[in-house]
Design a protein around this motif. Structure first.
Motif, mmCIF file in Angstrom:
data_model
loop_
_atom_site.group_PDB
_atom_site.id
_atom_site.type_symbol
_atom_site.label_atom_id
_atom_site.label_comp_id
_atom_site.label_asym_id
_atom_site.label_seq_id
_atom_site.Cartn_x
_atom_site.Cartn_y
_atom_site.Cartn_z
ATOM 1 N N UNK A 30 -98.883 36.988 -39.921
ATOM 2 C CA UNK A 30 -99.932 36.018 -40.227
ATOM 3 C C UNK A 30 -99.641 34.644 -39.631
ATOM 4 N N UNK A 31 -98.381 34.239 -39.674
ATOM 5 C CA UNK A 31 -98.052 32.879 -39.255
ATOM 6 C C UNK A 31 -97.762 32.754 -37.762
ATOM 7 N N UNK A 32 -97.865 33.872 -37.006
ATOM 8 C CA UNK A 32 -97.609 33.790 -35.563
ATOM 9 C C UNK A 32 -98.332 34.937 -34.846
ATOM 10 N N UNK A 33 -99.650 34.857 -34.868
ATOM 11 C CA UNK A 33 -100.442 35.909 -34.251
ATOM 12 C C UNK A 33 -100.350 35.836 -32.723
ATOM 13 N N UNK A 34 -100.310 37.008 -32.092
ATOM 14 C CA UNK A 34 -100.351 37.100 -30.637
ATOM 15 C C UNK A 34 -101.627 37.801 -30.192
ATOM 16 N N UNK A 35 -102.070 37.544 -28.951
ATOM 17 C CA UNK A 35 -103.298 38.155 -28.442
ATOM 18 C C UNK A 35 -103.095 38.642 -27.015
ATOM 19 N N UNK A 36 -103.917 39.604 -26.648
ATOM 20 C CA UNK A 36 -103.883 40.151 -25.293
ATOM 21 C C UNK A 36 -105.307 40.544 -24.896
ATOM 22 N N UNK A 37 -105.846 39.891 -23.847
ATOM 23 C CA UNK A 37 -107.144 40.270 -23.295
ATOM 24 C C UNK A 37 -106.908 41.404 -22.307
ATOM 25 N N UNK A 38 -107.423 42.583 -22.641
ATOM 26 C CA UNK A 38 -107.089 43.793 -21.885
ATOM 27 C C UNK A 38 -108.123 44.022 -20.777
ATOM 28 N N UNK A 39 -108.009 43.219 -19.730
ATOM 29 C CA UNK A 39 -108.931 43.363 -18.605
ATOM 30 C C UNK A 39 -108.855 44.756 -17.988
ATOM 31 N N UNK A 40 -107.652 45.298 -17.977
ATOM 32 C CA UNK A 40 -107.475 46.621 -17.350
ATOM 33 C C UNK A 40 -108.190 47.720 -18.106
ATOM 34 N N UNK A 41 -108.590 47.433 -19.368
ATOM 35 C CA UNK A 41 -109.274 48.450 -20.158
ATOM 36 C C UNK A 41 -110.785 48.315 -20.110
ATOM 37 N N UNK A 42 -111.303 47.383 -19.273
ATOM 38 C CA UNK A 42 -112.753 47.254 -19.130
ATOM 39 C C UNK A 42 -113.305 48.558 -18.547
#
Length: 644
Positions: free
Chosen positions: A594-606
C-alpha cells in the motif's frame, strides 16, 4: 472497602480482651496474677497465646480502667503473632455501668500491628474472636465513648479470595465524644502500599459522623476524603467533599451532592496530565442491588454530563446517558505498539475478557469527536451489551463533509466482529490521511461495507475478513501515478511497437503524480482478507479505465490489472493529436504494498487488432498519397495534350 471492616474486626477483638480485663478487676488486684489469669482464659477459650510483656496498670473508681504495654496475641493454635500493641488503655465510668450504660472514658491504642488473613474458604483468622454465641450482645446496653485515639498503627491484609495484598501503615484515627445519635468529629489517615491492587500512597478522611444503632442509621456531614499517590503506573491526586446518609436496615446509601477534584499523571499517554472537577449525586440501594447517579465534569476541552445506573450487581447490569460537547479520545490512548509480524508469534492478542461480563445499554452524544485520527461531529453511539455480545447500533455522525451510518458488533466468546457501514458524500482524501495514514485517493465518496471477521489478533482479523464492499467517487484522483501523462505518448509508443522497438514503462510514481477522473466506481467481494474486483469503471475526459484484480488486506498489497482506453484527443492538453489511437486498450499493471505501489504500462501486450488498426491507418494514408499523386500526373498530361 472490605478491608475497613476487617480493621474494625481487629480492633474489636482487642477491645473485647481489654473488657475482659476490666471485669476481672472486680475480683483481682494482683496484676501478676491477673496477667496469668488473662493468658489462661485466652488459651482456654480461643486456643491463642496472649503475652503481656509490659506493665499492667489498673484503676477502680470512679472509672474502671486498664492500661497495658507490649501485648501480643497469637494466631489460633499457632505461635505466629496475629496482633500486637505497644500501648493500650481503656477506661469505663462505674456509675453509668450500674444503670446499664457503657460510658467509656477513652480508648487509646498506640503502635498497634495486626495481620488479617482470609483463606480461600472465606474464613478469617479473627472469626473465633467475633463469631458464635459467646460474642453476641442483647443490644440493650447503651454506650458513650469520650474519645478514640489510634496512633502509629499498621494492618496487613492478605485475602486469598480476592487476591488482595495490602499493607496499611501510619494508621491514625482520632475522634471526639462517640455516642448514639450524637454527632462526633473524626479524623483518619493511613499510608497504603499493595501488590494487588498495585497501589502506593496516602489516604485521608475527616468529617462529622452520627449513628443510630436502634434505627440502624448512619450519616456523615462535612465529609472530606482524598488520596495522593500511585495507582498502577499512574499518579493520582483525588479530593472529594460529600455529605452521606445511610439506612442500614434498608441498606440504602445516599450522597445528595458531591464535589471534588481528580488529577491523573501518566507519562505513557499523550495527555501526560489530566485534571478534572467533579460534581454529582449518588444513591445506592444495596438490598435491591441498584445504584443510580449523575456526574458532571470538565477536563481538557471537554464538558461532560452523564446519568448512569446499575440495575443489578450480579451479574452486573448498567445503563448510561452521556452528553459531551467535544472529546479527543486519542489524548487518553497509549501510543500504538510497534507492528510485529504475526509469524513471529509475538503479536499481542486482543483481550475481550472484560466484555464477557458486560450487561447493559446506553447512549452517548458527542458534539465533536476525534478517535484514532478520525474527526467527526454530531456523533450518536448506542450500546447494547449482553454477556459478551456487544453491539453498537445505531451509530451516526457527520464527517469530512458527509455522513456515516453504521452498526457494529463483537462477540467476546467467539472473537467474531461484524461491521455494516455507509459513508455518503465524504471527502475520502482527508479521511484516509487521518485514519489510515494513506494518501492514495481524492474525491467525494459513497462507500458501503458489510464485513465480518473472526480472530484474536489484528493480523488474524485482516486475513479472516469476509463480506462485500463498494465505492463510488466523483471528481477525484488516484495519487502516485499520472495515467494521462503516460497515454500522451501512446502514438509514439504504438508506432515504435509496430517496428518492434518499444519497451514497457515501469515506475513507482511520485507524490506529485495523480490520475484525475470525473467518476470512479468499483465493488469488491472479500474472501479471507482478499478483496477481489472485476468491475472497475473510471471515467475521465481523455480515457476510460476498467480492470480486475485483488487487494490483499492481510498482507497490505495490491495486484491489479487496469485497462485504459483513449476516448478523446489530447491536443490542447499538453499532448499531440491522438485521433489515430482512439479506442485502443492499453494494459497497466499495478503491484506492490500500500505504501509503495509500483506500475507497469504493458505496451507489448497491446492487442494485434489495435496494431493492425494503427498499421492500417498508415497504409490508408499511403494509398491516399499515391492516389493524389496519380491524379495530379493525369491532370498534367491532360493539360499538355490540350495545349497542342
Amino acid at each position: 472497602m472490605r478491608w475497613l471492616k476487617y480493621v474494625a474486626i481487629a480492633l474489636g477483638g482487642l477491645l473485647a480482651l481489654l473488657l475482659v480485663a476490666v471485669v476481672a478487676l472486680f475480683a483481682l488486684v494482683d496484676t501478676a496474677a491477673l496477667k496469668t489469669t488473662l493468658s489462661k482464659y485466652v488459651a482456654d477459650q480461643y486456643q491463642r497465646t496472649l503475652t503481656l510483656d509490659g506493665d499492667l496498670k489498673l484503676s477502680l473508681f470512679p472509672t474502671l480502667g486498664v492500661s497495658v504495654a507490649q501485648a501480643r496475641l497469637s494466631e489460633p493454635g499457632a505461635t505466629a503473632t496475629a496482633l500486637k500493641v505497644e500501648q493500650a488503655r481503656l477506661s469505663v465510668d462505674v456509675l453509668p455501668l450500674l444503670r446499664g450504660q457503657l460510658r467509656v472514658g477513652g480508648i487509646t491504642l498506640d503502635g498497634l500491628e495486626a495481620t488479617l488473613v482470609r483463606k480461600a474458604d472465606g474464613k478469617t483468622n479473627y472469626d473465633d474472636l467475633i463469631g458464635g454465641d459467646k460474642k453476641q450482645s442483647s443490644g440493650a446496653v447503651q454506650f458513650d465513648i469520650e474519645k478514640i485515639a489510634l496512633t502509629r498503627s499498621a494492618l496487613v491484609v492478605r485475602d486469598a479470595v480476592s487476591g488482595t495484598d495490602l499493607t496499611l501503615s501510619q494508621l491514625n484515627l482520632s475522634t471526639g465524644r462517640v455516642a448514639e445519635r450524637s454527632p462526633f468529629p473524626f479524623d483518619f489517615s493511613v499510608q497504603i502500599q499493595g501488590k494487588k491492587p498495585a497501589i502506593q500512597g496516602a489516604f485521608k478522611a475527616k468529617g462529622v459522623a452520627t449513628f443510630d444503632l436502634t434505627g440502624r442509621a448512619f450519616s456523615l456531614s462535612k465529609f472530606e476524603t482524598g488520596y495522593s499517590g500511585k495507582l498502577a503506573a499512574r499518579t493520582i491526586v483525588f479530593d472529594l467533599n460529600a455529605p452521606l446518609t445511610a439506612d442500614l436496615n434498608a441498606l440504602l446509601i445516599r450522597l445528595p451532592q458531591f464535589s471534588g477534584q481528580l488529577q491523573v499523571n501518566d507519562p505513557s499517554l499523550p495527555m501526560k496530565s489530566l485534571q478534572m472537577p467533579l460534581s454529582g449525586t449518588l444513591t445506592a440501594d444495596l438490598k435491591q442491588q441498584k445504584m443510580q447517579g449523575k456526574l458532571n465534569t470538565k477536563f481538557d476541552e471537554t464538558t461532560l454530563a452523564a446519568q448512569w445506573g446499575v440495575q443489578q450487581f450480579s451479574p452486573f447490569k448498567f445503563s448510561f446517558d452521556i452528553n459531551a460537547d467535544r472529546l479527543n479520545v486519542d489524548r487518553y490512548l497509549p501510543p500504538p505498539a510497534a507492528n510485529t509480524p504475526a509469524a513471529s508469534g509475538a503479536e499481542k492478542p486482543i483481550d475481550l475478557s472484560a466484555l464477557k461480563k458486560l450487561n447493559g445499554s446506553g447512549t452517548a452524544r458527542i458534539g465533536q469527536l476525534q478517535i484514532k485520527g478520525m474527526k467527526a461531529s454530531n456523533v450518536l453511539l448506542t450500546l447494547n451489551a449482553n454477556a459478551g455480545d456487544v453491539r453498537l447500533a445505531p451509530v451516526s455522525a457527520q464527517l469530512y463533509g458527509g455522513s456515516l451510518q453504521a452498526t457494529a458488533s463483537v462477540n467476546a466468546h467467539s472473537n467474531r466482529y461484524a461491521l455494516n457501514q455507509q459513508l455518503n458524500n465524504v471527502q475520502i482524501g482527508p479521511l484516509l490521511r487521518d485514519v489510515a495514514k494513506n494518501d492514495l485517493l481524492e474525491g467525494r465518496a459513497v462507500v458501503n461495507a458489510n464485513v465480518t471477521a473472526t480472530g484474536t489478533t489484528v493480523s488474524a482479523l485482516k486475513k479472516a475478513l469476509n463480506g462485500t464492499a463498494s465505492v463510488r467517487l466523483n471528481d477525484g484522483a488516484i495519487k502516485g501515478y499520472d495515467l494521462g501523462k503516460t497515454l500522451g505518448n501512446a502514438r509514439d509508443k504504438l508506432n515504435a511497437l509496430v517496428k518492434g522497438g518499444t519497451t514497457n514503462d515501469k515506475g513507482g510514481g511520485s507524490a506529485q503524480d495523480k490520475t484525475q477522473f470525473s467518476e470512479l466506481s468499483a465493488s469488491f467481494n472479500i474472501v479471507n482478507g482478499v478483496a477481489n474486483n472485476d468491475d472497475l469503471n473510471v471515467k475521465a475526459p481523455l480515457f476510460r479505465l476498467g480492470g480486475n484484480g485483488k487487494i490483499d488486506l492481510g498482507e497490505s498489497r495490491v495486484d491489479y490489472l487496469a485497462r485504459a482506453s483513449i476516448v478523446n484527443t489530447l491536443t490542447g492538453q499538453g499532448g499531440k493529436d491522438k485521433g489515430q489511437t482512439r479506442d485502443i486498450t492499453i494494459p497497466v499493471r499495478i503491484v506492490g504494498p500500500f505504501d509503495k505501489l509500483g506500475w507497469e504500462v504493458q505496451w507489448s501486450a497491446v492487442g494485434s487488432e489495435a496494431l493492425k488498426a494503427t498499421v492500417g491507418t498508415k497504409l490508408d494514408e499511403k494509398k491516399q498519397e499515391l492516389k493524389d499523386k496519380a491524379r495530379d500526373q493525369v491532370k498534367d498530361k491532360l493539360k499538355g495534350l490540350f495545349s497542342r
